[in-house]
Design a protein around this motif. Structure first.
Motif, PDB file in Angstrom:
ATOM      1  N   GLY A  90     -17.222 -30.871  89.986  1.00 41.79           N
ATOM      2  CA  GLY A  90     -16.538 -32.143  89.790  1.00 41.79           C
ATOM      3  C   GLY A  90     -17.344 -33.317  90.309  1.00 41.79           C
ATOM      4  O   GLY A  90     -17.452 -34.359  89.648  1.00 41.79           O
ATOM      5  N   LYS A  91     -17.917 -33.171  91.489  1.00 44.50           N
ATOM      6  CA  LYS A  91     -18.702 -34.255  92.076  1.00 44.50           C
ATOM      7  C   LYS A  91     -20.005 -34.489  91.291  1.00 44.50           C
ATOM      8  O   LYS A  91     -20.445 -35.632  91.125  1.00 44.50           O
ATOM      9  CB  LYS A  91     -18.993 -33.945  93.541  1.00 44.50           C
ATOM     10  N   LEU A  92     -20.637 -33.393  90.841  1.00 46.04           N
ATOM     11  CA  LEU A  92     -21.841 -33.527  90.011  1.00 46.04           C
ATOM     12  C   LEU A  92     -21.546 -34.304  88.739  1.00 46.04           C
ATOM     13  O   LEU A  92     -22.298 -35.209  88.348  1.00 46.04           O
ATOM     14  CB  LEU A  92     -22.399 -32.147  89.653  1.00 46.04           C
ATOM     15  N   ALA A  93     -20.465 -33.923  88.068  1.00 48.26           N
ATOM     16  CA  ALA A  93     -20.087 -34.589  86.820  1.00 48.26           C
ATOM     17  C   ALA A  93     -19.846 -36.073  87.045  1.00 48.26           C
ATOM     18  O   ALA A  93     -20.265 -36.920  86.241  1.00 48.26           O
ATOM     19  CB  ALA A  93     -18.844 -33.923  86.238  1.00 48.26           C
ATOM     20  N   LEU A  96     -23.364 -37.837  87.972  1.00 50.64           N
ATOM     21  CA  LEU A  96     -24.317 -37.809  86.855  1.00 50.64           C
ATOM     22  C   LEU A  96     -23.746 -38.395  85.567  1.00 50.64           C
ATOM     23  O   LEU A  96     -24.445 -38.450  84.553  1.00 50.64           O
ATOM     24  CB  LEU A  96     -24.782 -36.376  86.602  1.00 50.64           C
ATOM     25  N   SER A  97     -22.484 -38.810  85.601  1.00 55.79           N
ATOM     26  CA  SER A  97     -21.794 -39.347  84.410  1.00 55.79           C
ATOM     27  C   SER A  97     -21.816 -38.337  83.269  1.00 55.79           C
ATOM     28  O   SER A  97     -22.121 -38.673  82.118  1.00 55.79           O
ATOM     29  CB  SER A  97     -22.436 -40.675  83.977  1.00 55.79           C
ATOM     30  N   LEU A  98     -21.529 -37.088  83.608  1.00 59.16           N
ATOM     31  CA  LEU A  98     -21.482 -36.015  82.621  1.00 59.16           C
ATOM     32  C   LEU A  98     -20.060 -35.469  82.526  1.00 59.16           C
ATOM     33  O   LEU A  98     -19.251 -35.633  83.448  1.00 59.16           O
ATOM     34  CB  LEU A  98     -22.434 -34.881  83.014  1.00 59.16           C
ATOM     35  N   ILE A 117     -29.633 -28.529  86.207  1.00 61.98           N
ATOM     36  CA  ILE A 117     -28.395 -29.221  85.847  1.00 61.98           C
ATOM     37  C   ILE A 117     -28.659 -30.458  84.988  1.00 61.98           C
ATOM     38  O   ILE A 117     -28.030 -30.656  83.953  1.00 61.98           O
ATOM     39  CB  ILE A 117     -27.617 -29.654  87.113  1.00 61.98           C
ATOM     40  N   ALA A 118     -29.603 -31.305  85.389  1.00 65.54           N
ATOM     41  CA  ALA A 118     -29.904 -32.529  84.648  1.00 65.54           C
ATOM     42  C   ALA A 118     -31.362 -32.912  84.863  1.00 65.54           C
ATOM     43  O   ALA A 118     -31.912 -32.721  85.950  1.00 65.54           O
ATOM     44  CB  ALA A 118     -28.990 -33.664  85.086  1.00 65.54           C
ATOM     45  N   GLU A 119     -31.997 -33.442  83.807  1.00 59.73           N
ATOM     46  CA  GLU A 119     -33.405 -33.822  83.874  1.00 59.73           C
ATOM     47  C   GLU A 119     -33.560 -35.332  83.791  1.00 59.73           C
ATOM     48  O   GLU A 119     -32.676 -36.037  83.286  1.00 59.73           O
ATOM     49  CB  GLU A 119     -34.185 -33.169  82.726  1.00 59.73           C
ATOM     50  N   LYS A 128     -27.618 -41.238  95.172  1.00 64.76           N
ATOM     51  CA  LYS A 128     -26.182 -40.947  95.299  1.00 64.76           C
ATOM     52  C   LYS A 128     -25.960 -39.460  95.578  1.00 64.76           C
ATOM     53  O   LYS A 128     -25.090 -39.089  96.370  1.00 64.76           O
ATOM     54  CB  LYS A 128     -25.443 -41.365  94.031  1.00 64.76           C
ATOM     55  N   LEU A 129     -26.761 -38.616  94.923  1.00 60.51           N
ATOM     56  CA  LEU A 129     -26.643 -37.178  95.159  1.00 60.51           C
ATOM     57  C   LEU A 129     -27.057 -36.820  96.590  1.00 60.51           C
ATOM     58  O   LEU A 129     -26.434 -35.974  97.243  1.00 60.51           O
ATOM     59  CB  LEU A 129     -27.504 -36.407  94.155  1.00 60.51           C
TER      60      LEU A 129
END
Length: 559
Positions: A90-93, A96-98, A117-119, A128-129
């Motif tokens: 949830g926090k990653l999404a 990362l605006s995913l 997860i994201a490139e 932020k991460l």
């Protein structure tokens, strides 16, 4: 006693069997399986890490950056270290605006120790991460391409995407053509580690430094590129065309000073655009050149001594070729005219006369020698070429229509290169975009300009050049030319072939010209696809040509 001996013998046999079993097992481990076990051990203790090489940058002729690297990051997960999977997802999404579902889909198995997860995540998001301090989530350097001039020269530059192995790779334009030069060479670090993953002090350690890719320095002039993109955009709106291209080239070297095609795309947001827009129409799309092709056929006839400047032709009416009738574009006929006036009036029937004088074999020879039906080998990925029809498929009507530029197809690049052979005195040049390559040590490698072959002698090229000057000064474009500068040029209007016939309402309008005519600073080709304000090149492409030319005259200080 016998019973005891029997028991001792059995014990002996058991010990023997046990000894042989241990011996065989040791032989299996230490000899038979030595290589495979060694490999497993190395995989467990000898850890290899790839050190990514920085990609080379791309600069314009004045050394201004067009494509550089911007710090970015790869976001990855180590599932075994994640304490609360759903909360982490949830926090990653959110950061990362995913979509949470797309992030969750990456965690389909617990067997992987590492999951991307994201490139190409920008530094602000990466920070932020870091602040969130999510257990089991890490960052790795993963630079992304940055375009200081935004979408300028997008078709020329291309972009960097991922290949089937998930590695960065250049596609289209310069990024695709020079991928091996730009991508550099990855380095690596190999070291022995213990079962806990800590480096073994006395173990082996090998470090190979990454080698950054080479930089490209182009012949492209930023000011020229800005001018042609700005004017082309306004021209498409003014003349109601669905697309268009402008190429500006040094006629002596073949160096591309500017190249623009619209509609285009923004390489930094390429996924938002249709895939068809990635190709560069200036080097891959074909069109029938129409009347701009006439100067090439005329130059061939002059070069073969088939006609001279004072050769006369009676333009008395339409010409019959078998069951076909060829007329002038405006159905006006001027009686007895001289060869230069055939170009001035852009007479189709006059060009049929020139084609007949030249002869079919010579016509085909010059078409091939000028490079039609062949790639120019410009240093841009994805160049295309329309094929010439087989020799046994040429009929009388084909030779007739080809003499005035219909029934034959070319790319804009092929066309401007061919006309440049008139501008520069008769030589066919190889077009190019990159002028220099700079290595990691700052060493500059200059790329030589190549002359493919001589097509016309100097006298023939000069004569046709003068015809083109008169076509501008006395033809349909006489009110457009700049005062005091001799411009050699020719308009073109060609109907678009659709399903075996020509669409009478849809045309491709074009104008090719160079200036100053006697010693050109540049040659330029303008093409407009399906202009709606007027189908004629003299009323669309030619005005756009001269609008651009005025700005270039001021920029280059041409007098």
């Amino acid at each position: 006693l016998f019973e005891m001996e029997k028991r001792l013998f059995l014990v002996f046999c058991l010990f023997l069997i046990l000894f042989l079993s241990i011996t065989l097992r040791l032989f299996y481990w230490q000899v038979a399986s030595f290589e495979s076990l060694k490999l497993i051990a190395l995989q467990q203790t000898n850890i290899s890490s790839v050190i990514k090489a920085g990609r080379g940058s791309i600069f314009s002729a004045d050394n201004s950056p067009l494509v550089i690297n911007q710090p970015a990051y790869l976001v990855f997960a180590e599932p075994k270290n994640i304490k609360d999977k759903q909360s982490t997802i949830g926090k990653l999404a959110e950061i990362l605006s995913l979509d949470a579902a797309s992030v969750s889909a990456k965690f389909t198995t617990d067997k992987l120790s590492w999951i991307p997860i994201a490139e190409k995540v920008e530094a602000e998001t990466a920070e932020k991460l870091n602040t969130a301090k999510l257990a089991g989530i890490g960052l790795a350097q993963d630079d992304k391409r940055f375009y200081p001039e935004a979408s300028m020269a997008a078709h020329l530059l291309g972009f960097v995407g991922k290949n089937q192995n998930g590695e960065d790779q250049g596609y289209f334009g310069l990024e695709g053509y020079y991928d091996d030069q730009l991508k550099g060479r990855n380095g690596y670090l190999k070291e022995d580690r213990d079962i806990s993953g800590n480096p073994i002090i006395a173990g082996e350690r090998t470090f190979v430094e990454a080698e950054k890719g080479r930089d490209l320095i182009l012949s492209l002039d930023r000011t020229v590129q800005y001018i042609i993109e700005d004017k082309l955009k306004k021209g498409l709106e003014k003349y109601g065309a669905i697309g268009g291209s402008v190429i500006v080239m040094d006629p002596y070297k073949g160096s591309i000073l500017g190249m623009a095609s619209m509609p285009g795309y923004d390489p930094s947001k390429r996924l938002e655009f249709d895939l068809s827009l990635y190709k560069n129409p200036a080097i891959s799309s074909s069109f029938e050149p129409g009347s701009t092709f006439k100067v090439l056929v005329m130059a061939a006839a002059v070069n073969e001594n088939k006609v001279e400047a004072d050769t006369e032709f009676d333009e008395k009416g339409p010409v019959e070729i078998g069951k076909y009738q060829i007329k002038t574009w405006n159905q006006e006929y001027h009686g007895r005219i001289k060869v230069p006036e055939i170009i001035q009036y852009s007479s189709n029937v006059g060009m049929v006369f020139i084609g007949e004088k030249l002869g079919s074999e010579n016509l085909l020879k010059y078409i091939r020698d000028l490079g039609f039906g062949q790639l120019t080998d410009i240093d841009l990925q994805d160049e295309g070429t329309p094929n010439l029809r087989p020799i046994d498929k040429w009929y009388a009507i084909d030779f007739a229509t080809t003499s005035f530029g219909q029934g034959i197809a070319a790319t804009p690049l092929q066309m401007i290169r061919a006309v440049a052979a008139i501008a520069n005195g008769g030589e066919l040049v190889k077009p190019s975009v990159v002028s220099k390559i700079r290595d990691n040590n700052g060493k500059i490698i200059s790329l030589d300009h190549k002359i493919e072959r001589r097509i016309y002698n100097t006298e023939s090229a000069s004569l046709v050049k003068e015809m083109m000057v008169q076509a501008v000064e006395k033809g349909e474009t006489k009110f457009l030319k700049p005062i005091g500068i001799r411009v050699a040029g020719k308009t073109g209007t060609a109907q678009i072939p659709i399903a075996g016939h020509y669409d009478t309402e849809k045309t491709i309008a074009s104008f090719v010209g160079f200036l100053p005519a006697d010693k050109p600073k540049f040659i330029m080709l303008v093409t407009l696809r399906e202009p709606t304000s007027s189908p004629w090149g003299s009323e669309t492409a030619a005005p756009l040509f001269f609008t651009i030319a005025r700005d270039l005259i001021a920029y280059f200080k041409i007098q």
